[in-house]
Design a protein around this motif. Structure first.
Motif, PDB file in Angstrom:
ATOM      1  N   ASN A   1     -32.369  58.754 -27.994  1.00  0.00           N
ATOM      2  CA  ASN A   1     -32.411  57.632 -28.943  1.00  0.00           C
ATOM      3  C   ASN A   1     -31.039  56.996 -29.137  1.00  0.00           C
ATOM      4  OD1 ASN A   1     -31.638  60.105 -30.227  1.00  0.00           O
ATOM      5  ND2 ASN A   1     -31.969  59.178 -32.215  1.00  0.00           N
ATOM      6  N   ALA A   2     -29.970  57.680 -28.731  1.00  0.00           N
ATOM      7  CA  ALA A   2     -28.613  57.120 -28.851  1.00  0.00           C
ATOM      8  C   ALA A   2     -28.244  56.263 -27.648  1.00  0.00           C
ATOM      9  CB  ALA A   2     -27.595  58.251 -29.007  1.00  0.00           C
ATOM     10  N   VAL A   3     -29.085  56.255 -26.618  1.00  0.00           N
ATOM     11  CA  VAL A   3     -28.787  55.547 -25.372  1.00  0.00           C
ATOM     12  C   VAL A   3     -29.411  54.153 -25.394  1.00  0.00           C
ATOM     13  CG1 VAL A   3     -29.115  55.566 -22.864  1.00  0.00           C
ATOM     14  CG2 VAL A   3     -28.612  57.700 -24.082  1.00  0.00           C
ATOM     15  N   HIS A   4     -28.621  53.146 -25.011  1.00  0.00           N
ATOM     16  CA  HIS A   4     -29.099  51.765 -24.972  1.00  0.00           C
ATOM     17  C   HIS A   4     -29.560  51.348 -23.576  1.00  0.00           C
ATOM     18  CE1 HIS A   4     -26.365  52.031 -28.456  1.00  0.00           C
ATOM     19  NE2 HIS A   4     -27.235  51.225 -29.021  1.00  0.00           N
ATOM     20  N   ALA A   5     -28.937  51.919 -22.555  1.00  0.00           N
ATOM     21  CA  ALA A   5     -29.277  51.543 -21.182  1.00  0.00           C
ATOM     22  C   ALA A   5     -29.045  52.739 -20.273  1.00  0.00           C
ATOM     23  CB  ALA A   5     -28.430  50.360 -20.717  1.00  0.00           C
ATOM     24  N   VAL A   6     -29.821  52.797 -19.187  1.00  0.00           N
ATOM     25  CA  VAL A   6     -29.634  53.850 -18.192  1.00  0.00           C
ATOM     26  C   VAL A   6     -29.637  53.210 -16.813  1.00  0.00           C
ATOM     27  CG1 VAL A   6     -32.109  54.380 -18.120  1.00  0.00           C
ATOM     28  CG2 VAL A   6     -30.464  56.069 -17.314  1.00  0.00           C
ATOM     29  N   ILE A   7     -28.717  53.665 -15.976  1.00  0.00           N
ATOM     30  CA  ILE A   7     -28.671  53.234 -14.578  1.00  0.00           C
ATOM     31  C   ILE A   7     -28.976  54.458 -13.726  1.00  0.00           C
ATOM     32  CG2 ILE A   7     -27.322  52.127 -12.767  1.00  0.00           C
ATOM     33  CD1 ILE A   7     -25.534  50.943 -14.918  1.00  0.00           C
ATOM     34  N   ILE A   8     -30.007  54.348 -12.891  1.00  0.00           N
ATOM     35  CA  ILE A   8     -30.509  55.496 -12.141  1.00  0.00           C
ATOM     36  C   ILE A   8     -30.897  55.051 -10.738  1.00  0.00           C
ATOM     37  CG2 ILE A   8     -32.813  55.083 -13.132  1.00  0.00           C
ATOM     38  CD1 ILE A   8     -33.428  58.035 -12.888  1.00  0.00           C
ATOM     39  N   ASN A   9     -30.723  55.937  -9.771  1.00  0.00           N
ATOM     40  CA  ASN A   9     -31.245  55.624  -8.435  1.00  0.00           C
ATOM     41  C   ASN A   9     -32.759  55.807  -8.427  1.00  0.00           C
ATOM     42  OD1 ASN A   9     -30.504  58.541  -8.634  1.00  0.00           O
ATOM     43  ND2 ASN A   9     -31.521  58.629  -6.641  1.00  0.00           N
ATOM     44  N   GLU A  10     -33.435  55.222  -7.467  1.00  0.00           N
ATOM     45  CA  GLU A  10     -34.896  55.303  -7.406  1.00  0.00           C
ATOM     46  C   GLU A  10     -35.319  56.754  -7.274  1.00  0.00           C
ATOM     47  OE1 GLU A  10     -38.270  53.693  -8.135  1.00  0.00           O
ATOM     48  OE2 GLU A  10     -36.653  52.295  -7.633  1.00  0.00           O
TER      49      GLU A  10
END
Length: 253
Positions: free
Chosen positions: A224-233
């Motif tokens: 809930n503290a995270v606004h965005a996530v960048i992840i590989n497929e």
């Protein structure tokens, strides 16, 4: 209860709970807090647990930090793509915070020389940015964690308390959707990253898919503290779908 029995009981309770405070152990063992503190000192010297501020933590599942140079070559291509996507989220004039992850190191190596303020606890990040004239680099200082080439501990934590940043680019040891959230390999890293989250307007999680489903030793914060996530497929088909339940901006690379 004999002292030897009390020692075994303390270790058992700490292992069951992951960590416990002196006051809790005092109540359960029915001895003074001063006695518990002496017990914890002896148990730490015997290698049966680890002292923490105000209590003790289990070493049963403690995961040693993997050396930076080893992490740098693990899932390297995925991390480089994640780093490139993270760079696209930075704007001139931003005040950003980079942790000591290898992904942050890739970000620093490829960061354009634009007006920025970069706060970091990473030796690698500071070194990569040292040749960029327009970027102001601020190091936290603190206790050197040699395996991760990072600064941790009370001095680093107090240093963070004097700043406020627009964006935090944060990586971790594990991300568990069903419980625990973001976690780290040890308490020192977790405590510092908790401070990082607390001084940031926007928290951007950089995590290759291999870190999802992993619950490491020390909890940092909930998703809930995270606004965005960048992840590989990811290979796991429903991971992205489950992430969407957390109202997080998702970028796949």
């Amino acid at each position: 209860m004999l002292a030897a029995e009390r020692y075994d009981r303390i270790v058992e309770m700490v292992n069951e709970n992951g960590s416990m405070r002196v006051s809790e152990l005092s109540d359960r063992c029915r001895v003074t807090e001063e006695t518990i503190r002496r017990d914890l000192d002896r148990l730490e010297q015997a290698g049966r647990l680890k002292r923490s501020h105000g209590g003790a933590v289990s070493i049963k599942d403690d995961q040693p930090e993997i050396p930076y140079r080893v992490r740098e070559t693990t899932h390297a291509e995925e991390k480089k793509r994640i780093a490139q996507a993270a760079l696209s989220m930075i704007r001139p004039g931003d005040r950003i915070l980079l942790d000591a992850s290898t992904t942050a190191g890739y970000m620093a190596a490829n960061m354009p020389d634009i007006p920025l303020t970069v706060l970091t606890n990473s030796i690698q990040v500071a070194t990569e940015l040292s040749s960029k004239d327009k970027i102001e680099v601020i190091s936290t200082g603190g206790q050197l964690a040699q395996r991760s080439l990072s600064f941790v501990g009370p001095l680093a934590e107090r240093s963070l308390e004097t700043y406020h940043v627009d964006k935090l680019f944060l990586s971790c040891k594990g991300v568990h959707l069903e419980g625990g959230g973001i976690s780290e390999s040890n308490e020192l890293q977790a405590r510092l990253k908790q401070k990082m989250v607390g001084i940031s307007d926007q928290v951007i999680l950089l995590a290759d898919a291999s870190k999802f489903g992993v619950r490491a030793f020390a909890r940092v914060t909930g998703l809930n503290a995270v606004h965005a996530v960048i992840i590989n497929e990811p290979q796991e088909g429903d991971l992205i779908h489950r992430l969407k339940d957390y109202d997080i901006q998702i970028t796949t690379v």
